[in-house]
Design a protein around this motif. Sequence first.
Motif, short mmCIF file in Angstrom:
data_model
loop_
_atom_site.label_atom_id
_atom_site.label_comp_id
_atom_site.label_asym_id
_atom_site.label_seq_id
_atom_site.Cartn_x
_atom_site.Cartn_y
_atom_site.Cartn_z
N PHE A 1 1.81 19.05 -10.45
CA PHE A 1 0.36 19.22 -10.44
C PHE A 1 -0.16 19.78 -9.13
CE2 PHE A 1 0.22 16.44 -14.19
CZ PHE A 1 -0.74 17.10 -14.94
N PHE A 2 0.44 19.36 -8.02
CA PHE A 2 -0.16 19.67 -6.73
C PHE A 2 0.63 20.69 -5.89
CE2 PHE A 2 -1.67 15.41 -7.82
CZ PHE A 2 -3.03 15.57 -7.69
N HIS A 3 1.93 20.75 -6.03
CA HIS A 3 2.71 21.61 -5.13
C HIS A 3 3.61 22.59 -5.85
CE1 HIS A 3 1.40 19.10 -1.74
NE2 HIS A 3 1.73 18.04 -2.48
N GLY A 4 3.78 22.44 -7.11
CA GLY A 4 4.73 23.29 -7.81
C GLY A 4 6.10 22.63 -7.81
N MET A 5 6.89 22.97 -8.75
CA MET A 5 8.18 22.32 -8.95
C MET A 5 9.17 22.68 -7.86
SD MET A 5 7.71 20.44 -11.53
CE MET A 5 9.40 19.92 -11.78
N ASP A 6 8.90 23.79 -7.08
CA ASP A 6 9.85 24.19 -6.04
C ASP A 6 9.59 23.48 -4.72
OD1 ASP A 6 7.41 25.37 -5.79
OD2 ASP A 6 8.20 27.27 -4.99
N GLU A 7 8.57 22.63 -4.65
CA GLU A 7 8.28 21.91 -3.42
C GLU A 7 8.32 20.40 -3.69
OE1 GLU A 7 4.68 23.04 -1.57
OE2 GLU A 7 5.03 25.20 -1.84
N GLY A 8 8.50 19.61 -2.61
CA GLY A 8 8.53 18.16 -2.73
C GLY A 8 7.13 17.60 -2.97
N PRO A 9 7.03 16.32 -3.29
CA PRO A 9 5.74 15.71 -3.58
C PRO A 9 4.85 15.57 -2.37
CG PRO A 9 7.49 14.07 -3.64
CD PRO A 9 8.16 15.39 -3.48
N GLY A 10 5.40 15.65 -1.16
CA GLY A 10 4.56 15.58 0.02
C GLY A 10 4.51 14.19 0.64
N TRP A 11 3.97 14.15 1.87
CA TRP A 11 3.98 12.88 2.61
C TRP A 11 3.01 11.86 2.04
CZ3 TRP A 11 -0.46 11.22 4.97
CH2 TRP A 11 -1.49 12.15 5.12
N VAL A 12 1.91 12.34 1.43
CA VAL A 12 0.96 11.39 0.86
C VAL A 12 1.62 10.59 -0.27
CG1 VAL A 12 -1.21 11.15 -0.38
CG2 VAL A 12 -1.00 12.82 1.46
N PHE A 13 2.32 11.29 -1.12
CA PHE A 13 3.01 10.61 -2.20
C PHE A 13 4.08 9.67 -1.66
CE2 PHE A 13 6.40 10.18 -5.31
CZ PHE A 13 5.71 9.79 -6.43
N GLY A 14 4.74 10.11 -0.56
CA GLY A 14 5.76 9.27 0.05
C GLY A 14 5.17 7.95 0.54
N LEU A 15 3.97 8.02 1.17
CA LEU A 15 3.33 6.78 1.64
C LEU A 15 2.95 5.88 0.47
CD1 LEU A 15 1.02 8.08 4.52
CD2 LEU A 15 3.13 6.76 4.72
N LEU A 16 2.44 6.50 -0.58
CA LEU A 16 2.11 5.70 -1.76
C LEU A 16 3.35 5.06 -2.38
CD1 LEU A 16 -0.52 8.01 -3.53
CD2 LEU A 16 -0.94 5.88 -2.28
N ALA A 17 4.43 5.81 -2.42
CA ALA A 17 5.66 5.27 -2.97
C ALA A 17 6.19 4.12 -2.12
CB ALA A 17 6.71 6.37 -3.08
N LEU A 18 6.11 4.29 -0.79
CA LEU A 18 6.56 3.23 0.10
C LEU A 18 5.70 1.97 -0.09
CD1 LEU A 18 8.37 2.26 2.41
CD2 LEU A 18 6.70 3.23 4.02
N PHE A 19 4.39 2.18 -0.22
CA PHE A 19 3.49 1.05 -0.42
C PHE A 19 3.82 0.31 -1.72
CE2 PHE A 19 -0.44 -0.59 -2.33
CZ PHE A 19 -0.79 -1.53 -1.37
N VAL A 20 4.08 1.06 -2.78
CA VAL A 20 4.41 0.44 -4.06
C VAL A 20 5.71 -0.35 -3.96
CG1 VAL A 20 5.08 0.91 -6.45
CG2 VAL A 20 3.13 2.09 -5.46
N MET A 21 6.71 0.20 -3.30
CA MET A 21 8.00 -0.48 -3.18
C MET A 21 7.86 -1.76 -2.36
SD MET A 21 10.22 1.17 -4.95
CE MET A 21 11.80 0.61 -4.34
N VAL A 22 7.08 -1.68 -1.26
CA VAL A 22 6.88 -2.88 -0.44
C VAL A 22 6.12 -3.95 -1.23
CG1 VAL A 22 5.70 -3.77 1.61
CG2 VAL A 22 7.01 -1.64 1.75
N THR A 23 5.12 -3.51 -2.00
CA THR A 23 4.36 -4.47 -2.82
C THR A 23 5.25 -5.12 -3.87
OG1 THR A 23 2.34 -3.17 -2.53
CG2 THR A 23 2.39 -4.74 -4.35
N ALA A 24 6.11 -4.32 -4.52
CA ALA A 24 7.03 -4.88 -5.52
C ALA A 24 7.99 -5.86 -4.88
CB ALA A 24 7.79 -3.76 -6.22
N LEU A 25 8.50 -5.52 -3.69
CA LEU A 25 9.40 -6.43 -3.00
C LEU A 25 8.68 -7.74 -2.64
CD1 LEU A 25 12.10 -7.03 -1.65
CD2 LEU A 25 11.26 -5.85 0.41
N GLY A 26 7.44 -7.60 -2.13
CA GLY A 26 6.68 -8.81 -1.78
C GLY A 26 6.40 -9.67 -3.00
N SER A 27 6.13 -9.05 -4.13
CA SER A 27 5.88 -9.80 -5.35
C SER A 27 7.13 -10.54 -5.79
CB SER A 27 5.40 -8.86 -6.46
OG SER A 27 5.19 -9.55 -7.66
#
Length: 419
Positions: free
Chosen positions: A29-55
Motif C-alpha cells: 500500500f505504501f512503498h511498493g512490493m520492491d521496498e521494505g515496510p519501513g521504520w514506522v512499521f518496524g516500530l509498530l511491530a516491535l511494540f506489538v511483540m513486546v505487548t504480546a510478550l508482556g501479556s
Amino acid sequence: MFASLSLIFRILLAWAAAIVVAGFVWSGFFHGMDEGPGWVFGLLALFVMVTALGSCIAHIRRVQHAAGRLDAATLSSRQRRQIEVPMDAGPAFALVEAAIAELPRVEDIESAPGSLQVRAYVRRVDPYNGRPPSRWNLPARLAIKRNSVLATVTPGQGTCSVTLLFEPDAGVWADLLAVDEGSNHENAEAVGRAITRRVAEQRRDEQAAAEQTATEKELSVAKLNLLHAQVEPHFLYNTLANAQVLTRTDPPRADQMLGHLIQYLRSSLPSVDESMSTLGVELERTQAYLEILKIRMGARLALQVDVPPALTSVPLPSMALQTLVENAIKHGLEPKPGGGTVWIIARAFEDHVTLTVADDGLGFGQGTSGTGIGLKNLRERLRLTCGERAGVAIVSNFPSGVAATITLPRDAREAIHAA
C-alpha cells in the motif's frame, strides 16, 4: 517451565507470522512490493511483540499465583471440569445454575432445564484494577471481551455428572494470538468451589435434619418410658390392693383379676422400650387392662370391640390405644354415676386406617379436666413414627361422651421402615 516457554514461543510465533503478513500488505500500500515496510512499521511491530510478550508473562504469573503450579492444563485459556454431584438431575441442575449465577460480572445466562444445560457469559476486566483491559493490552483489548461458561448435567443412578467448560468468547484462532490472564481458570475454580460448598451445605442440612429427627424419636421413646414409669406403679398398686381385698371377700374374682394382670404384664413389659407396636398387640394389652378395671368398676364399665382381624398388623405407637382408653374412663366414665361403655372400632379405607375410642360418659366440660400432655405426646409420636398425615381428632360423641380417632396412612409401615 517447559509449559511456560512453550506458551510464550507459540504466542510470539503466531504474532510474528501475523506481522510478516501485515508487512507485505503495508509494503504493497505504501512503498511498493520492491521496498521494505519501513521504520514506522518496524516500530509498530516491535511494540506489538513486546505487548504480546508482556501479556504472556502476566498470564503466566497470574496463573502461578492462582493455581500454585504451571502446566499445560492451568495455562490453557480453555478449562474443563468434571464434578460428581450426589443428587438427582433436577436438584443438581438448580445447584449448578445457582453456582454459575454467583460468578462476578456474569451476564446473559441461558438456562435450559429440559436439556440440563446452562450457558452464561462473564465479562472480562483487567485483573489488576477491576476495569476493562488496558488500552495498551492490545491482544486482550482487541480480540476478546468476555468468557463463556457451559455446564451440562448428565443424570445417573442417584448421582449426576456435571461437565463444565470455560472458554474465551471467540474462535479457536484466539488461542494463537491472545491469553486470558488466568480468567477462565479463575472462573473454573470459583464455580467448582461454589458447587462443592452448596453440596456440603445440603449434606449438612440433611444430616442435621436426620439428627433432629433421631433426637425427637429418642425423646418420644423417653417420654413413653416416663409414661410407663408414672402410670404402671399407680396402676399396679391399685390392682394389687383390690386383689388383696378380694382374696378375703371374693377369691374367684381375685384370681380372675390376677390372671388379667398377668396377661397385661405379659403383653406390656416386652415392649416397654419400643416406640412402635401393632394394633393387635396394643388391643390385647388394652383388653387386659379393661378387664381389670371391669372387676373394679363392675357393671359400671362395659366394653365393645370391633376390630377386623386383617387390621391387627397395622403399625401403631406403643401405648397409643391405652392412652385414649384411659382418657375415656378417667374423664368420661368414672365421674358418671352409672358408668358407661367404651367402644374400640377400627376401619380400613383406600389410603388410610382409622382407630376410634368412644365413650358415652359425661363429655366435654362435664368430666374431670386433664393437662392434655398425654394427647399432645401422642400426636407428636404419631407424626414422628407414621408421618405428617397421621394424627388424632377428638369430637363429641352422640348422644353423650367423647370420640377420639387416630388416623394412620396406609403406607405407615413403609414410612416406619424408611425412618
